[in-house]
Scaffold this active site. Structure first.
Site, PDB file in Angstrom:
ATOM      1  N   LYS A 202      78.277  15.113  98.739  1.00 25.84           N
ATOM      2  CA  LYS A 202      79.315  16.020  98.781  1.00 25.84           C
ATOM      3  C   LYS A 202      79.525  16.765  97.284  1.00 25.84           C
ATOM      4  O   LYS A 202      79.942  15.922  96.388  1.00 25.84           O
ATOM      5  CB  LYS A 202      80.644  15.585  99.366  1.00 25.84           C
ATOM      6  CG  LYS A 202      81.546  16.816  99.580  1.00 25.84           C
ATOM      7  CD  LYS A 202      83.101  16.125 100.213  1.00 25.84           C
ATOM      8  CE  LYS A 202      84.003  17.192 100.352  1.00 25.84           C
ATOM      9  NZ  LYS A 202      85.310  16.816 100.925  1.00 25.84           N
ATOM     10  N   LYS A 227      88.623  18.786  91.730  1.00 26.46           N
ATOM     11  CA  LYS A 227      87.967  17.859  92.329  1.00 26.46           C
ATOM     12  C   LYS A 227      86.558  17.390  91.794  1.00 26.46           C
ATOM     13  O   LYS A 227      85.949  16.426  92.422  1.00 26.46           O
ATOM     14  CB  LYS A 227      88.032  18.234  94.001  1.00 26.46           C
ATOM     15  CG  LYS A 227      88.930  18.463  94.819  1.00 26.46           C
ATOM     16  CD  LYS A 227      88.865  18.454  96.316  1.00 26.46           C
ATOM     17  CE  LYS A 227      90.132  18.711  96.710  1.00 26.46           C
ATOM     18  NZ  LYS A 227      90.022  18.717  98.299  1.00 26.46           N
ATOM     19  N   GLU A 243      73.984   7.894  95.188  1.00 22.51           N
ATOM     20  CA  GLU A 243      75.013   8.014  96.025  1.00 22.51           C
ATOM     21  C   GLU A 243      74.567   7.581  97.633  1.00 22.51           C
ATOM     22  O   GLU A 243      75.330   6.752  98.245  1.00 22.51           O
ATOM     23  CB  GLU A 243      75.571   9.531  96.211  1.00 22.51           C
ATOM     24  CG  GLU A 243      76.472   9.765  94.992  1.00 22.51           C
ATOM     25  CD  GLU A 243      77.675   9.261  94.989  1.00 22.51           C
ATOM     26  OE1 GLU A 243      78.073   8.181  95.855  1.00 22.51           O
ATOM     27  OE2 GLU A 243      78.729   9.492  93.977  1.00 22.51           O
ATOM     28  N   LYS A 258      76.593  18.063 101.964  1.00 18.58           N
ATOM     29  CA  LYS A 258      77.668  19.102 102.171  1.00 18.58           C
ATOM     30  C   LYS A 258      77.910  19.650 100.745  1.00 18.58           C
ATOM     31  O   LYS A 258      78.067  19.275  99.700  1.00 18.58           O
ATOM     32  CB  LYS A 258      78.963  18.518 102.723  1.00 18.58           C
ATOM     33  CG  LYS A 258      80.102  19.664 102.901  1.00 18.58           C
ATOM     34  CD  LYS A 258      81.331  18.983 103.329  1.00 18.58           C
ATOM     35  CE  LYS A 258      82.578  19.820 103.518  1.00 18.58           C
ATOM     36  NZ  LYS A 258      83.738  19.228 103.958  1.00 18.58           N
ATOM     37  N   SER A 284      82.328  26.188 105.802  1.00  9.38           N
ATOM     38  CA  SER A 284      83.406  27.365 106.106  1.00  9.38           C
ATOM     39  C   SER A 284      82.735  28.537 105.312  1.00  9.38           C
ATOM     40  O   SER A 284      83.021  29.681 105.932  1.00  9.38           O
ATOM     41  CB  SER A 284      84.626  27.169 105.863  1.00  9.38           C
ATOM     42  OG  SER A 284      85.138  26.547 104.420  1.00  9.38           O
ATOM     43  N   TYR A 323      80.487  25.657 112.628  1.00  9.73           N
ATOM     44  CA  TYR A 323      81.505  26.247 113.356  1.00  9.73           C
ATOM     45  C   TYR A 323      80.879  27.220 114.321  1.00  9.73           C
ATOM     46  O   TYR A 323      81.553  27.712 114.995  1.00  9.73           O
ATOM     47  CB  TYR A 323      82.254  27.080 112.286  1.00  9.73           C
ATOM     48  CG  TYR A 323      83.287  26.304 111.312  1.00  9.73           C
ATOM     49  CD1 TYR A 323      84.494  25.798 111.747  1.00  9.73           C
ATOM     50  CD2 TYR A 323      82.911  25.932 110.046  1.00  9.73           C
ATOM     51  CE1 TYR A 323      85.048  24.841 110.672  1.00  9.73           C
ATOM     52  CE2 TYR A 323      83.421  25.187 109.129  1.00  9.73           C
ATOM     53  CZ  TYR A 323      84.621  24.602 109.593  1.00  9.73           C
ATOM     54  OH  TYR A 323      85.317  23.901 108.643  1.00  9.73           O
TER      55      TYR A 323
END
Length: 334
Positions: A202, A227, A243, A258, A284, A323
């Site tokens: 991510k 972040k 990871e 992601k 999104s 979505y």
């Protein structure tokens, strides 16, 4: 990979295989089906549906509406739904204390959706950011995200979700060691069949903005930084390998990349390296860009949606969290 020798032109005319719809379908190498889709959905604590301004066509759904959506997913052939919460800002605090509330909107939605359509898998986000007033995915102390203290909160949250009936837990926090700790907690509490889909790669991306609007966490509080100390540097590939390797070793059943389209190279690399079920999250920002360009007549929206989904399959994704899932499933047909 060695390319087999081809007869020279005109004995070889590659356009022969493209000359008609039936020939193109006959030789198609990858194809998206409703069964490849996971419907990304936001649930809220109130009633009815609330449109998300930055994501035309996406609505926050009440628990009752989420249950109806689960039935729709079943009827469309969509195998799973990923749910994310919108929480009233007045109920948030610095530690995300209601993240593990057994009477919260997420466990209520899980129960309602499983009652309505038990055949549909329900995936829950294991993360604190929807519940914290500062917007970070973890416990903050002196401007630092505390790794191990955050994991303790995530275990509480994940166990609550499993008890509510969630089929897949999806830790998105990017804390070190959280997959192993969560797997151990699930085993210790008898949740042997609960799946873990790790947000293993991510990235600290610019493509999350509309999602933060959708869940009511549009920006980090002033002075709370960013972040980048826990989400990955967009410049890195080898780090993604490490990871994912760690998360698989710790007990992840599936892994995820992601965002999606900007990281197709990462997706392909992970599929080739690990041969594990690997998913892409069409986030999104990707959704909003396609919708905005389509609304302005700059692209053919329908073709762009289907082309973007095909890109994930072509890159090796076992499935796509998106979505667009209900629209695409209707278009593709069960």
């Amino acid at each position: 990979m060695t390319v087999p020798p081809l007869a020279p032109y005109p004995a070889s005319r590659l356009r022969r295989l493209r000359q008609a719809d039936w020939t193109r379908r006959l030789v198609r190498e990858s194809e998206v089906r409703p069964a490849d889709l996971i419907w990304s959905m936001v649930v809220h604590e109130g009633e009815g549906k609330i449109p998300v301004a930055s994501m035309p066509g996406v609505e926050r759904l009440s628990v009752a509406e989420a249950a109806k959506a689960a039935v729709r997913a079943r009827d469309l052939g969509i195998p799973a739904i990923a749910i994310f919460p919108h929480i009233d800002p007045s109920r948030k605090d610095a530690t995300g204390s209601i993240a593990a509330d057994p009477d919260g909107v997420i466990p209520r939605a899980v129960k309602a959706m499983k009652d309505a359509a038990p055949e549909v898998g329900i995936m829950c986000d294991v993360a604190l950011d929807p519940f914290t007033d500062h917007g970070h995915d973890g416990v903050v102390e002196g401007g630092r995200i505390l790794n191990d203290a955050t994991i303790e909160r995530l275990i509480e949250q994940g166990l609550m979700q499993a008890e509510a009936g969630a089929d897949i837990l999806a830790p998105s926090d990017m804390m070190d060691g959280r997959i192993g700790r969560l797997r151990g907690a699930l085993e210790g509490h008898g949740h042997h069949d609960t799946l873990i889909m790790s947000y293993a790669a991510k990235y600290a991306s610019a493509f999350y903005g509309p999602y933060r609007d959708a869940i009511g966490s549009a920006k980090l509080s002033a002075g709370q930084g960013d972040k980048k100390t826990y989400q990955m540097d967009p410049s890195n590939t080898e780090e993604a390998i490490r990871e994912v390797a760690l998360d698989i070793a710790e007990g992840a059943d599936m892994v995820m990349v992601k965002p999606g389209l900007p990281y197709l190279d990462i997706l392909r690399r992970l599929v080739d390296e690990f041969r594990m079920p690997t998913y892409a999250f069409q986030v999104s920002g990707e959704y909003a860009m396609i919708k905005a360009a389509g609304a302005n007549g700059w692209i053919d929206e329908e073709r762009a949606i289907l082309e973007s989904l095909a890109a994930f399959k072509r890159a090796g994704a076992a499935g796509i969290i998106t979505y667009f899932a209900p629209w695409a499933a209707e278009k593709l047909g069960a």
